[in-house]
Design a protein around this motif. Sequence first.
Motif, PDB file in Angstrom:
ATOM      1  N   ARG A 225       0.860  -1.178   0.000  1.00  0.00           N
ATOM      2  CA  ARG A 225       0.000   0.000   0.000  1.00  0.00           C
ATOM      3  C   ARG A 225       0.893   1.223   0.000  1.00  0.00           C
ATOM      4  N   ILE A 226       0.287   2.365  -0.253  1.00  0.00           N
ATOM      5  CA  ILE A 226       1.046   3.608  -0.306  1.00  0.00           C
ATOM      6  C   ILE A 226       0.709   4.440   0.933  1.00  0.00           C
TER       7      ILE A 226
ATOM      8  N   PRO B  89      -5.073   3.450   3.537  1.00  0.00           N
ATOM      9  CA  PRO B  89      -4.064   3.365   2.474  1.00  0.00           C
ATOM     10  C   PRO B  89      -4.598   2.557   1.290  1.00  0.00           C
ATOM     11  N   GLU B  90      -4.236   2.960   0.112  1.00  0.00           N
ATOM     12  CA  GLU B  90      -4.682   2.262  -1.100  1.00  0.00           C
ATOM     13  C   GLU B  90      -3.489   1.706  -1.851  1.00  0.00           C
ATOM     14  N   ARG B  91      -3.782   0.869  -2.816  1.00  0.00           N
ATOM     15  CA  ARG B  91      -2.756   0.352  -3.725  1.00  0.00           C
ATOM     16  C   ARG B  91      -2.513   1.390  -4.815  1.00  0.00           C
ATOM     17  N   GLN B  92      -1.305   1.413  -5.339  1.00  0.00           N
ATOM     18  CA  GLN B  92      -0.931   2.398  -6.352  1.00  0.00           C
ATOM     19  C   GLN B  92      -1.866   2.349  -7.558  1.00  0.00           C
ATOM     20  N   TYR B  93      -2.286   1.158  -7.960  1.00  0.00           N
ATOM     21  CA  TYR B  93      -3.191   0.999  -9.103  1.00  0.00           C
ATOM     22  C   TYR B  93      -4.449   1.850  -8.917  1.00  0.00           C
ATOM     23  N   PHE B  94      -5.050   1.787  -7.719  1.00  0.00           N
ATOM     24  CA  PHE B  94      -6.285   2.529  -7.463  1.00  0.00           C
ATOM     25  C   PHE B  94      -6.016   4.011  -7.231  1.00  0.00           C
TER      26      PHE B  94
ATOM     27  N   LYS C 201       5.201   6.835   0.151  1.00  0.00           N
ATOM     28  CA  LYS C 201       6.136   5.737   0.357  1.00  0.00           C
ATOM     29  C   LYS C 201       5.378   4.402   0.480  1.00  0.00           C
ATOM     30  N   PRO C 202       5.798   3.393  -0.287  1.00  0.00           N
ATOM     31  CA  PRO C 202       5.134   2.082  -0.191  1.00  0.00           C
ATOM     32  C   PRO C 202       5.494   1.369   1.119  1.00  0.00           C
ATOM     33  N   PHE C 203       4.564   0.588   1.634  1.00  0.00           N
ATOM     34  CA  PHE C 203       4.810  -0.263   2.795  1.00  0.00           C
ATOM     35  C   PHE C 203       3.939  -1.509   2.663  1.00  0.00           C
ATOM     36  N   ARG C 204       4.237  -2.528   3.441  1.00  0.00           N
ATOM     37  CA  ARG C 204       3.466  -3.774   3.422  1.00  0.00           C
ATOM     38  C   ARG C 204       2.411  -3.701   4.511  1.00  0.00           C
ATOM     39  N   MET C 205       1.139  -3.777   4.118  1.00  0.00           N
ATOM     40  CA  MET C 205       0.037  -3.805   5.074  1.00  0.00           C
ATOM     41  C   MET C 205      -0.370  -5.262   5.264  1.00  0.00           C
TER      42      MET C 205
END
Length: 181
Positions: A41-42, A110-115, A47-51
């Motif tokens: 997620r962003i 937090p959302e995924r970059q795609y969305f 910055k990306p992180f693992r949710m």
Amino acid sequence: KRLIDILASIVAMIILIPAYLVTAIGVKLSSKGPIIYSQERIGLHGKPFRMHKFRSMYSDAEKRGTPQLSSKADPRITPFGRFIRKVRLDEIPQFYSVIKGEMSIVGPRPERQYFIDKISERAPHYKLMHKIKPGITSWGQVKYGYAENVDEMIERLAFDLIYIENMSLYVDFKIMIYTIK
């Protein structure tokens, strides 16, 4: 806010030990695959992180490769997954992300970059969400709920913008009380 996040997360993780155990066993018995589902997620400043969440879908839920949002009648959701989503038990591993400093208890989801890319095409002000840490719960979650498509994500965005404009510990406590209710 950070001190409250850490203390509340530690207390929640201790109090929820029985829920963690029961949920983990339920996930394992309901379908094959890992108990915990991790997804990029962003977060803060893009910055990306693992949710991490308890897995509520069958392991091959996104085998088509294109990210998908779930709906209430989504066949990818396991029967036990439907239950843990309804009572939000799938979300409790996120207290770990709060302790690590990647998330807050209250903040925009937090959302995924795609969305994010899809939303930003129509609502460029979505980028404001990255000015604060994402949260386990939010004004958008409390007042709008889960979004099943990009249109609904944009509608929910209005509530998260209200939160950003009125951020305070008082508002955070209010959102936490609404979340518990």
